[in-house]
Design an enzyme around this catalytic site. Sequence first.
Site, PDB file in Angstrom:
ATOM      1  N   GLY A 264      10.040 -24.396 -20.064  1.00  0.00           N
ATOM      2  CA  GLY A 264      11.236 -24.632 -20.857  1.00  0.00           C
ATOM      3  C   GLY A 264      12.234 -25.483 -20.093  1.00  0.00           C
ATOM      4  O   GLY A 264      11.968 -25.972 -19.000  1.00  0.00           O
ATOM      5  N   VAL A 265      13.395 -25.672 -20.710  1.00  0.00           N
ATOM      6  CA  VAL A 265      14.442 -26.469 -20.093  1.00  0.00           C
ATOM      7  C   VAL A 265      15.247 -25.571 -19.178  1.00  0.00           C
ATOM      8  O   VAL A 265      15.385 -24.385 -19.427  1.00  0.00           O
ATOM      9  CB  VAL A 265      15.350 -27.060 -21.195  1.00  0.00           C
ATOM     10  CG1 VAL A 265      16.542 -27.780 -20.600  1.00  0.00           C
ATOM     11  CG2 VAL A 265      14.546 -28.015 -22.067  1.00  0.00           C
ATOM     12  N   GLY A 266      15.752 -26.130 -18.085  1.00  0.00           N
ATOM     13  CA  GLY A 266      16.725 -25.377 -17.310  1.00  0.00           C
ATOM     14  C   GLY A 266      16.364 -25.219 -15.856  1.00  0.00           C
ATOM     15  O   GLY A 266      15.318 -25.669 -15.386  1.00  0.00           O
ATOM     16  N   VAL A 268      15.528 -22.681 -13.808  1.00  0.00           N
ATOM     17  CA  VAL A 268      14.389 -21.959 -13.257  1.00  0.00           C
ATOM     18  C   VAL A 268      13.115 -22.766 -13.455  1.00  0.00           C
ATOM     19  O   VAL A 268      12.289 -22.893 -12.553  1.00  0.00           O
ATOM     20  CB  VAL A 268      14.248 -20.565 -13.893  1.00  0.00           C
ATOM     21  CG1 VAL A 268      13.136 -19.799 -13.223  1.00  0.00           C
ATOM     22  CG2 VAL A 268      15.555 -19.792 -13.791  1.00  0.00           C
ATOM     23  N   GLU A 290       7.035 -29.296 -23.954  1.00  0.00           N
ATOM     24  CA  GLU A 290       7.916 -29.967 -24.921  1.00  0.00           C
ATOM     25  C   GLU A 290       8.813 -30.996 -24.260  1.00  0.00           C
ATOM     26  O   GLU A 290       9.186 -31.985 -24.876  1.00  0.00           O
ATOM     27  CB  GLU A 290       8.858 -28.940 -25.568  1.00  0.00           C
ATOM     28  CG  GLU A 290       8.227 -27.881 -26.397  1.00  0.00           C
ATOM     29  CD  GLU A 290       9.276 -26.872 -26.820  1.00  0.00           C
ATOM     30  OE1 GLU A 290       9.171 -26.348 -27.930  1.00  0.00           O
ATOM     31  OE2 GLU A 290      10.212 -26.612 -26.033  1.00  0.00           O
ATOM     32  N   ASN A 380      21.497 -21.147 -28.475  1.00  0.00           N
ATOM     33  CA  ASN A 380      20.905 -22.425 -28.871  1.00  0.00           C
ATOM     34  C   ASN A 380      19.950 -22.229 -30.050  1.00  0.00           C
ATOM     35  O   ASN A 380      20.185 -22.733 -31.133  1.00  0.00           O
ATOM     36  CB  ASN A 380      20.163 -23.065 -27.694  1.00  0.00           C
ATOM     37  CG  ASN A 380      21.098 -23.408 -26.543  1.00  0.00           C
ATOM     38  OD1 ASN A 380      22.267 -23.695 -26.752  1.00  0.00           O
ATOM     39  ND2 ASN A 380      20.592 -23.365 -25.340  1.00  0.00           N
ATOM     40  N   GLY A 384      10.875 -23.837 -29.190  1.00  0.00           N
ATOM     41  CA  GLY A 384       9.425 -23.717 -29.133  1.00  0.00           C
ATOM     42  C   GLY A 384       8.965 -22.462 -28.412  1.00  0.00           C
ATOM     43  O   GLY A 384       7.759 -22.254 -28.258  1.00  0.00           O
TER      44      GLY A 384
END
Lengths: 501, 501
Positions: A264-266, A268, A290, A380, A384
Site C-alpha cells: 500500500g501507500v505510506g 511502512v 497498485e 480515505n 484496493g
Amino acid sequence: MRITNFIQSKLMTAEEVAVVLPEKVTIGASGFTPAGYPKVIPTAFAKRIEDETKKGKEFSINLYTGASTGDELDGVLARTGAMKKRLPYQANADLRNQINSGKIEYTDLHLSHVASYITHGILEPIDVAIVEAVDVTADGRIYLTTSSGMSATYINHAKEIFIELNENHPLELKGFHDIYLPDLPPKGRPIFITHVDDRIGAPYVKCDPRKIKGIVRTNLLDSNQDFKKPDEISYRIAEHILEFILHEISKGRIPAEYLPFQSGVGNVANAVLSCIAKDSRFHAIEMYTEVIQDSIFDILDADKLHCASTCALTFSKAGQDRFHANINELRPKFIIRPQEISNHPEVIRRMGIISMNTALEVDIYGNVNSTHVMGTGMMNGIGGSGDFTRNAYISIFMAPSVAKNGNISAFVPMVSHVDHHEHSTQVIVSEYGLADVRGLTPKERAKVIIENCVHPIYRTPLKEYFNHALEVSKTKHTPHDLRRVFDWHIKYLEKGTMKPD
Amino acid sequence: MRITNFIQSKLMTAEEVAVVLPEKVTIGASGFTPAGYPKVIPTAFAKRIEDETKKGKEFSINLYTGASTGDELDGVLARTGAMKKRLPYQANADLRNQINSGKIEYTDLHLSHVASYITHGILEPIDVAIVEAVDVTADGRIYLTTSSGMSATYINHAKEIFIELNENHPLELKGFHDIYLPDLPPKGRPIFITHVDDRIGAPYVKCDPRKIKGIVRTNLLDSNQDFKKPDEISYRIAEHILEFILHEISKGRIPAEYLPFQSGVGNVANAVLSCIAKDSRFHAIEMYTEVIQDSIFDILDADKLHCASTCALTFSKAGQDRFHANINELRPKFIIRPQEISNHPEVIRRMGIISMNTALEVDIYGNVNSTHVMGTGMMNGIGGSGDFTRNAYISIFMAPSVAKNGNISAFVPMVSHVDHHEHSTQVIVSEYGLADVRGLTPKERAKVIIENCVHPIYRTPLKEYFNHALEVSKTKHTPHDLRRVFDWHIKYLEKGTMKPD
C-alpha cells in the site's frame, strides 16, 4: 510533443472546455493517486462554477476517478461546493471535510468493483471523460500518462472526451501501459496473466475519435508531495515483516524465489522496500501492486527488481526527474495496468500475492478498520485493500501501535468499523512484533495479538478486557461484553485519550 | 457393488479401523452438508474413544471436513469430548454447544481458503483421510458419493486413507463429479470454466493405492432431515427477489437469459426456487452453487433447469429415492465439483453469479452478520457466503425481519459481528421489501434499508437511532453513537427482548 493535424483541429484552452461542460455533469477522470489526473480543465471548471454560482447558477458534479487524485482535481472541485457524489476513493483534506460534514455523498468502493458498476448501469452514467495523455492519434488511440486507473472504462462509456495533452510527461511513456479490460458477465473469459510481466493488451486506450471534443495542451507536473523518508517505527515494523518472510521461506511456505509483493501507500510500505534493498538476505523481487512510489529507486539501485506491475507511478518531483532521465532503461521493469486488472481477484489469487496494507485500528480478534476514524469519520477509503487482502497468499496488516502521542491505541477491544474481518486477515504487525493468526480461532488470535502487537501501556488493559469478556459472555466462541466494547473509543471522544486512568 | 480383488484385499470392519486410528489424530473427512460423509468409521471410533477414555487413555482429534456433516461424524465425535479443533464449517447442535462453551476450538474459514491453508502447511497436517465412495479401483481411482467437498485435497495430503464403500449410493453416481484442483501459487494457471456445465477434470479422485489402508462396506444413507416446505414469510421474501430480478432484466442490467444462481441452504433459498418453478414469467435457469436440495425437483418438474453445478446433492430420504429412480435421466443436469472450484472467486467473478444467502442480522448501513448470535455465540459459520458475496454479480442477503416471536429484530443499529461489510453487500431483503443499496453511500443505505426492510415495530426506533446518530456524530460519513450502538442487543441479553418499552 508532436502536434498532428488531428490534435491541431481539436485544440482548445482549458477555459473554453470549462464553458462547454454541462452544469449538471458526471465526470469520469483519469488519475490514480496523484498521478496522471487532469489538472487544468478541472481548475478552469472550478473557476467558472465559482463565478457563475455567484450569479445564481446551480451546478451539480459527480466525480468518478481511479482512486485519489491531486488538489487540482479533487480540491478545486470540492471547494466549489458543487460536488454531490464522489467515488471510489479519495485522500484530499477539503473533500474529506465535506464528506464528514455530510455535504458530499461518498461511495467507498472496492476498486475492482467500479468497472462492473459502471458497465452494468448501477451508477449514474458518465457524461464526460477528462483524461490526461501524452499522445492522441487521429484514429482514436489515447496514450495515458503516469497512471491507468479507470481511464479505459470511462473513455468507453463517456459521451464526450476531453484530453489534457501534458508535455511534461515524456512521449517515451508510450509502451509502459498494458490496456486490457476483462470481458464482463455473461461473456467472461479467463484473464491470461500468470506472471507479473505478462502483457495481454495494447499500449493505448482506443476510442471513437469523434467522441474527442477537445484537446488542451498543458505542462503541469503531477503534484506529489516530497517523498518522506520512513520513520523509526516504520522501520521496526518493516523488520518484523522481513523476519517473518524469511521464516516462512525457511519453513517452505513461501518459495525461495518469493511471491509477488503488493504494498500500500505510506511510510511502512516504503520502509519494507527500503529494508529489502539493504538486506543482503534478500535477492530480487517482483511487485504486483497498485502504486509505485520513490522507494522503488532503493530497490532499483540495489538491482533487486525483476519487474513491477502497477496501476500508477507516483513519484515525488525528484523521483519524476530521475524516472524521466532513465526512462528507456527502466521500461522493461514496469507495466502500468488498468485497475480492473491490477486489482482483479482472479489474477491476485492465481499469482499468490504477499499483500501489505495499513490498518487504522485492529481488534483483539483480528478485525481491521481501514477507513473510519472512531467509527464515523471517513479517512480515505477502502481502496484496493479488500481486493488484495481477500485473495492474497499472505495478507499482512501493519499499524503503529499507537497514534496521537499514545492517546489512541491501534489495538482495541472491538474495531469501530470493519473493512477486513477475522475470516480474511492473516498477519498483524506493529513495531512491537508480529501476530501470525492464520488458522487460529478467535480466542487463540486474541492471545497472540495482545502479546505481540499491543503497546505496553495498553497491553494489560486489553488483556483485562479479554479476560472479563471471557468471563461474562454466555457464549464464548468470540467473547465480548457489548456493554463495554467501545469504552476506549468513547473515552477518547470524551477525554481525548484512551489511556487508562 | 462390485467387490474386486483389490477391494476384497482391503476390507475391514469399522471397528477394526477404529482400533488402528491414532489417539492423537488430524482427520480430513469427506462430506459437505449432510451429504457424502463417512458414517460407520467415526461412530466406531467414537465408541472406542468412550470405552478407552474410561480406562484413562487420552484422545485428541482435529476434524477437517468440506463443510457441515451429519451427526454420525460431527455429533458422535463431539460427544466424546476428545475433539480439539474443528474446521471449516459446522451445523451440529452438540458441536455448537461445545464451541460456545469454549471446549472446542473452531476455525471458521472461507471455504475457498481451506485448500491453500492445507497445501501450504498453515494448518496442522492431515494424518488420515476418511472418505465415502461408491467405488475404488486397484490403481487408486476413488469415486465419491453425494458430495465432493475437500475430499480430493485431503486424499492428496493424508498419509493413510480409509474408505467407506457405501452401497446405498448407486454406482451410477460415477460420472457426476468433475474433480479438478487448481494449481496453487507460484504455479497458478487460469481455471478454464466459462459456463456452468464446463467439465475440466476427472470423474474420480486419483491416489496412490498403497495409501489406502482399509475399506469398510456400509449401506447407511445420508441422514438428512425431512425436507421442510418453506413458510409464508420465506415465500414473501422470495417474491420480492423475483420481482427485483425481473425489474433488473427490464432495465437491461441482467441479461434475458439470466446469470447463474447461487442459493444458500434453508427455507428462503428453497422458496426462491419453488417460486421460479411456478412463475410463468421465468424460463429455465442455471445454478452455480454449493448445495442442491429437494427444491430442485420443483424446477425439474417445471422443466426449468439447464444445468446445476454444485458441491453436494443434499436430498431428504424422499429426494434421494427420487434421485436414484431417475439418476440416468438426471445425469446431464448435474455436475458435482470440489469446493476449491464451486467456491473459487475466479470462476464466480467471471460467470457473474446472482448469489442469495441468509443473514442473521443486518445493520442500517448494510453490514451483515452471518455467524455470531449476539456477537459472541457461533451459529454455524461463514461457509461459502463470503466467497460468493465478494465476487457475485449481484449479492442478495435475505432475512426474516424478526426472530424469536418478534423479540429480536434482524435489523439493528450496528451488527454485533461483521461477516460481510458495507463495501460488499448489495441487496438486502426481508418479507417487508427489498433494499437495493448498490452504489449508495452509508446515509443513503440507511434510508432505504429502514424504509423497505424493517419490521413495523422496529422501524420508528431504528429511524430515531439514525437521526440521533446523525445529530451527535462529529463526523457524519457513517453516523453512529458508540454509547448506544448495542443498546438493542444489551436489552435482549438482559430482558429477552429488543422491543421498545
